[in-house]
Scaffold this motif. Sequence first.
Motif, PDB file in Angstrom:
ATOM      1  N   GLY A 152       0.807  -1.286  -0.031  1.00 55.42           N
ATOM      2  CA  GLY A 152       0.251  -0.039   0.154  1.00 55.42           C
ATOM      3  C   GLY A 152       0.765   1.335   0.003  1.00 55.42           C
ATOM      4  N   ALA A 153       0.106   2.505   0.205  1.00 53.21           N
ATOM      5  CA  ALA A 153       0.779   3.700   0.032  1.00 53.21           C
ATOM      6  C   ALA A 153       1.166   4.150   1.412  1.00 53.21           C
ATOM      7  N   GLU A 154       0.689   3.275   2.454  1.00 51.57           N
ATOM      8  CA  GLU A 154       1.165   3.461   3.881  1.00 51.57           C
ATOM      9  C   GLU A 154       1.721   2.423   4.404  1.00 51.57           C
ATOM     10  N   PRO A 155       2.474   2.497   5.867  1.00 50.10           N
ATOM     11  CA  PRO A 155       3.010   1.335   6.212  1.00 50.10           C
ATOM     12  C   PRO A 155       2.016   0.248   6.507  1.00 50.10           C
ATOM     13  N   THR A 156       2.573  -1.015   6.564  1.00 51.71           N
ATOM     14  CA  THR A 156       1.620  -2.164   7.242  1.00 51.71           C
ATOM     15  C   THR A 156       1.956  -2.285   8.786  1.00 51.71           C
ATOM     16  N   ARG A 157       0.957  -2.552   9.266  1.00 48.02           N
ATOM     17  CA  ARG A 157       1.257  -2.772  10.745  1.00 48.02           C
ATOM     18  C   ARG A 157       0.243  -3.978  11.171  1.00 48.02           C
ATOM     19  N   PHE A 158       1.173  -4.780  11.988  1.00 51.12           N
ATOM     20  CA  PHE A 158       0.496  -6.046  12.457  1.00 51.12           C
ATOM     21  C   PHE A 158       1.061  -6.687  13.653  1.00 51.12           C
ATOM     22  N   HIS A 159       0.590  -7.423  14.439  1.00 47.32           N
ATOM     23  CA  HIS A 159       0.880  -8.067  15.618  1.00 47.32           C
ATOM     24  C   HIS A 159       1.445  -9.560  15.139  1.00 47.32           C
ATOM     25  N   TRP A 160       2.512  -9.746  15.356  1.00 48.58           N
ATOM     26  CA  TRP A 160       3.131 -11.045  15.154  1.00 48.58           C
ATOM     27  C   TRP A 160       3.548 -12.069  16.226  1.00 48.58           C
ATOM     28  N   LEU A 161       2.708 -13.114  16.569  1.00 48.08           N
ATOM     29  CA  LEU A 161       3.225 -13.893  17.750  1.00 48.08           C
ATOM     30  C   LEU A 161       3.655 -15.210  17.175  1.00 48.08           C
ATOM     31  N   ARG A 162       4.733 -15.693  17.904  1.00 48.59           N
ATOM     32  CA  ARG A 162       5.430 -16.825  17.633  1.00 48.59           C
ATOM     33  C   ARG A 162       5.510 -17.775  18.823  1.00 48.59           C
ATOM     34  N   LYS A 163       5.493 -19.063  18.520  1.00 46.73           N
ATOM     35  CA  LYS A 163       5.601 -20.132  19.543  1.00 46.73           C
ATOM     36  C   LYS A 163       6.214 -21.384  18.980  1.00 46.73           C
ATOM     37  N   LEU A 164       6.933 -22.156  19.637  1.00 50.27           N
ATOM     38  CA  LEU A 164       7.648 -23.571  19.306  1.00 50.27           C
ATOM     39  C   LEU A 164       6.159 -24.388  19.357  1.00 50.27           C
ATOM     40  N   TYR A 165       5.960 -24.829  18.214  1.00 48.90           N
ATOM     41  CA  TYR A 165       4.496 -25.945  18.402  1.00 48.90           C
ATOM     42  C   TYR A 165       4.895 -27.065  19.173  1.00 48.90           C
ATOM     43  N   GLU A 166       3.998 -27.422  20.200  1.00 55.08           N
ATOM     44  CA  GLU A 166       4.278 -28.522  21.049  1.00 55.08           C
ATOM     45  C   GLU A 166       3.283 -29.725  20.438  1.00 55.08           C
ATOM     46  N   PRO A 167       3.770 -30.629  19.601  1.00 51.86           N
ATOM     47  CA  PRO A 167       3.009 -31.834  19.163  1.00 51.86           C
ATOM     48  C   PRO A 167       2.467 -32.772  20.183  1.00 51.86           C
ATOM     49  N   ALA A 168       1.389 -33.405  19.759  1.00 52.20           N
ATOM     50  CA  ALA A 168       0.725 -34.323  21.009  1.00 52.20           C
ATOM     51  C   ALA A 168       0.601 -35.677  20.097  1.00 52.20           C
ATOM     52  N   PRO A 169       0.921 -36.826  20.734  1.00 55.38           N
ATOM     53  CA  PRO A 169       0.586 -38.185  19.948  1.00 55.38           C
ATOM     54  C   PRO A 169      -0.621 -38.315  19.458  1.00 55.38           C
ATOM     55  N   GLY A 170      -0.443 -38.607  17.961  1.00 59.45           N
ATOM     56  CA  GLY A 170      -1.618 -39.054  17.077  1.00 59.45           C
ATOM     57  C   GLY A 170      -2.481 -37.838  16.723  1.00 59.45           C
ATOM     58  N   ILE A 171      -2.064 -36.715  16.782  1.00 61.39           N
ATOM     59  CA  ILE A 171      -2.528 -35.402  16.667  1.00 61.39           C
ATOM     60  C   ILE A 171      -1.438 -34.444  15.461  1.00 61.39           C
ATOM     61  N   ALA A 172      -2.326 -34.275  14.365  1.00 63.02           N
ATOM     62  CA  ALA A 172      -1.618 -33.690  13.340  1.00 63.02           C
ATOM     63  C   ALA A 172      -1.631 -31.930  13.756  1.00 63.02           C
ATOM     64  N   PRO A 173      -0.454 -31.347  12.980  1.00 62.70           N
ATOM     65  CA  PRO A 173      -0.633 -29.935  13.262  1.00 62.70           C
ATOM     66  C   PRO A 173      -1.875 -29.261  12.626  1.00 62.70           C
TER      67      PRO A 173
END
Length: 280
Positions: A130-151
Motif C-alpha cells: 500500500g501507500a502507507e506502512p503495514t502494521r501488524f502483530h506477530w506472535l510466535r511459539k514453538l509448536y508442541e506436538p501431541a501423540p496422534g494429533i496432526a498440526p
Amino acid sequence: MTGYYAPKGGLPPQTALMTGRAIFTTAYAFLPKGVFSDIVTSYLPGWTKTRLWLIARPMTGFSETFSQYVMEVAPGGGSDAPDPETGAEHWLFFTHGLATLTIGDQAAEVEAGSYAYIPPGTPWKLLAEGAEPTRFHWLRKLYEPAPGIAPPDPILINERDLAPIPMPDTEGRWATTRFADPTDLRHDAHVNIVTFQPGGVIPFEETHVMEHGLFVLEGKAVYKLNTDWVEVEAGDFMWLRAFCPQACYAAGPGPFRYLLYKDVNRHAKLRGPGAFGPTR
C-alpha cells in the motif's frame, strides 16, 4: 470494529515528565503505549524496510511460551524468509495498511482486521504494497506436538467475517471472537479478540495455568493484575504469567477490545525449561 490502535513511534520532548505507568513485577508486566518510542525499536535479518517493538519473549522465571512483536513495514518492504525457526507457528493480526501474504503457494491481500495462522514448517512471505506502512502483530511459539494429533491447517480470515461469541450469562457485554475452534486439540495456543461493552466485567478473579499477552486494540478499562487495579487504554500491553489473578471492568464510553494470547490443550511440562525435571 471502528479501528485498531498501532504505535506511532516518535520520542517525547525533553520537557516531558519521565515517570509513566510502566511496571514489571514477578507476576505481570505492563507496557503502556507511551513506552513505544523510536529508541526501543528492533530490526530483524531477512526483513527490509521494517522495524518492530518486541514486547514479549520467553524468560526463565516469568512467562515461558511465546514472543510477540508489533511490526511496522514501510511500503515495498517485507520478507521472503521471515523466520529461520522451522519449528515455530505464527499468528498475524493486521491493524493498518495493505500487504500480500503468501502462505505455502497461496497468496492473498491482507488489510486491517485480517488474521492469519501459519502452522510450523509452512513457508510464508509478506510484501507491503500500500501507500502507507503495514502494521501488524506477530506472535510466535514453538509448536508442541501431541501423540496422534496432526498440526493445524493454515487460517486466513478477517475478523469482520466472524460473529463474536458471548460469554454465558453476560447478556453480550463480554464476547470473544474465536479464530479457531476451542475444541480442536491440534491447536496448542489460541489468539483471539475479546470485547467488553461499557459496563461489562470479568466477574471474578481468573486464576489459571494459561499465560497471557493482551494488547489493547480499542477503548479503555480498569484491569486487575495480581493485586493491582491498573487503568488501561488502547495501545497498552499486559503480559501475565501463569496463575496471575486477573479481572476487568470496562467503564466505557465505548467498547474495550484486546488481542489475547493463551497457551492451551497440552500437558504441563515436567522436564526442561519451565519445569523441574532434567531433560531427557
